[in-house]
Design a protein around this motif. Sequence first.
Motif, PDB file in Angstrom:
ATOM      1  N   LEU A  15      -6.743 -19.127 -35.945  1.00 23.76           N
ATOM      2  CA  LEU A  15      -5.946 -18.250 -36.908  1.00 23.76           C
ATOM      3  C   LEU A  15      -4.835 -17.859 -35.839  1.00 23.76           C
ATOM      4  N   LEU A  16      -5.016 -17.476 -34.734  1.00 28.44           N
ATOM      5  CA  LEU A  16      -3.684 -17.221 -33.784  1.00 28.44           C
ATOM      6  C   LEU A  16      -2.864 -18.270 -33.610  1.00 28.44           C
ATOM      7  N   GLN A  17      -3.442 -19.404 -33.590  1.00 26.61           N
ATOM      8  CA  GLN A  17      -2.279 -20.773 -33.277  1.00 26.61           C
ATOM      9  C   GLN A  17      -1.378 -20.734 -34.219  1.00 26.61           C
ATOM     10  N   ARG A  18      -1.564 -20.168 -35.571  1.00 27.78           N
ATOM     11  CA  ARG A  18      -0.661 -20.380 -36.739  1.00 27.78           C
ATOM     12  C   ARG A  18       0.791 -19.498 -36.338  1.00 27.78           C
ATOM     13  N   TYR A  71      -8.817  -9.406 -38.146  1.00 31.78           N
ATOM     14  CA  TYR A  71      -7.744  -8.730 -38.813  1.00 31.78           C
ATOM     15  C   TYR A  71      -7.282  -7.746 -37.615  1.00 31.78           C
ATOM     16  N   GLU A  72      -8.259  -6.764 -36.996  1.00 32.32           N
ATOM     17  CA  GLU A  72      -7.756  -5.875 -36.231  1.00 32.32           C
ATOM     18  C   GLU A  72      -7.432  -6.663 -34.903  1.00 32.32           C
ATOM     19  N   MET A  73      -8.117  -7.595 -34.241  1.00 26.18           N
ATOM     20  CA  MET A  73      -7.526  -8.186 -33.063  1.00 26.18           C
ATOM     21  C   MET A  73      -6.431  -8.872 -33.234  1.00 26.18           C
ATOM     22  N   ILE A  74      -6.014  -9.589 -34.363  1.00 28.13           N
ATOM     23  CA  ILE A  74      -4.881 -10.268 -34.698  1.00 28.13           C
ATOM     24  C   ILE A  74      -3.780  -9.479 -34.903  1.00 28.13           C
ATOM     25  N   ALA A  75      -3.986  -8.218 -35.767  1.00 25.48           N
ATOM     26  CA  ALA A  75      -2.959  -7.443 -35.870  1.00 25.48           C
ATOM     27  C   ALA A  75      -2.307  -6.882 -34.530  1.00 25.48           C
ATOM     28  N   LEU A  76      -3.374  -6.733 -33.615  1.00 26.54           N
ATOM     29  CA  LEU A  76      -2.821  -5.938 -32.120  1.00 26.54           C
ATOM     30  C   LEU A  76      -2.154  -7.120 -31.512  1.00 26.54           C
ATOM     31  N   ASP A  77      -2.740  -8.383 -31.582  1.00 25.80           N
ATOM     32  CA  ASP A  77      -2.112  -9.330 -30.921  1.00 25.80           C
ATOM     33  C   ASP A  77      -0.402  -9.586 -31.261  1.00 25.80           C
ATOM     34  N   THR A  78      -0.312  -9.609 -32.733  1.00 27.15           N
ATOM     35  CA  THR A  78       0.849  -9.737 -33.290  1.00 27.15           C
ATOM     36  C   THR A  78       1.871  -8.715 -32.912  1.00 27.15           C
ATOM     37  N   ILE A 111       0.071 -16.327 -40.544  1.00 25.30           N
ATOM     38  CA  ILE A 111      -1.586 -16.454 -40.215  1.00 25.30           C
ATOM     39  C   ILE A 111      -2.444 -16.285 -41.699  1.00 25.30           C
ATOM     40  N   ASP A 112      -1.929 -15.123 -42.313  1.00 24.26           N
ATOM     41  CA  ASP A 112      -2.618 -14.785 -43.715  1.00 24.26           C
ATOM     42  C   ASP A 112      -1.686 -13.898 -44.418  1.00 24.26           C
ATOM     43  N   PRO A 113      -0.939 -14.398 -45.458  1.00 22.38           N
ATOM     44  CA  PRO A 113      -0.125 -13.588 -46.058  1.00 22.38           C
ATOM     45  C   PRO A 113      -0.812 -12.105 -46.735  1.00 22.38           C
ATOM     46  N   GLU A 114      -1.948 -12.091 -46.890  1.00 23.28           N
ATOM     47  CA  GLU A 114      -2.698 -10.991 -47.270  1.00 23.28           C
ATOM     48  C   GLU A 114      -2.802  -9.944 -46.206  1.00 23.28           C
ATOM     49  N   TRP A 115      -2.966 -10.407 -45.068  1.00 21.71           N
ATOM     50  CA  TRP A 115      -2.776  -9.682 -43.801  1.00 21.71           C
ATOM     51  C   TRP A 115      -1.316  -9.143 -43.519  1.00 21.71           C
ATOM     52  N   GLY A 116      -0.603  -9.719 -43.747  1.00 25.36           N
ATOM     53  CA  GLY A 116       0.964  -9.554 -43.907  1.00 25.36           C
ATOM     54  C   GLY A 116       1.260  -8.363 -44.642  1.00 25.36           C
ATOM     55  N   ARG A 117       0.738  -8.512 -46.042  1.00 22.72           N
ATOM     56  CA  ARG A 117       0.787  -7.292 -46.781  1.00 22.72           C
ATOM     57  C   ARG A 117      -0.056  -6.120 -46.428  1.00 22.72           C
TER      58      ARG A 117
END
Length: 135
Positions: A15-18, A71-78, A111-117
Amino acid sequence: MSITIEELQNEYNGLLQRARPIPHVYRFLTERSDDGTPHVEIIGDEYHFVSTERGLDLFRKSFGSKDEILYEMIALDTFWMGVDFEFKNRIESLDCRRMIFAKQLELLNLIDPEWGRRRAAEIEKTLVENPYSDS
């Protein structure tokens, strides 16, 4: 049903590679480092995202699904990718969060448009309580 730590790590990496992260900056840790860097634990059917410093938990967030912890991890990374972007492209007259949040949403949408929303809604709540303050 829980998955193994290795399976979770593989999904996280994919996921993060996206978002095309900076190589070797974003790591998936499975053991405490006691320097504040978060790590992941799987205990039974629960996923834990934990940050420790000098033997104390700074935070421990527990999740019932792999999607929630990812989601929690990638939201923090982004978020931190957004901070890095803002630092390199700073506009002194703007509240730094404008650029940070915009970059974070751009990356999460890759990564995931739903996560963006989802993150956009969280940011809106933050801004209601703490509006931008441009100079």
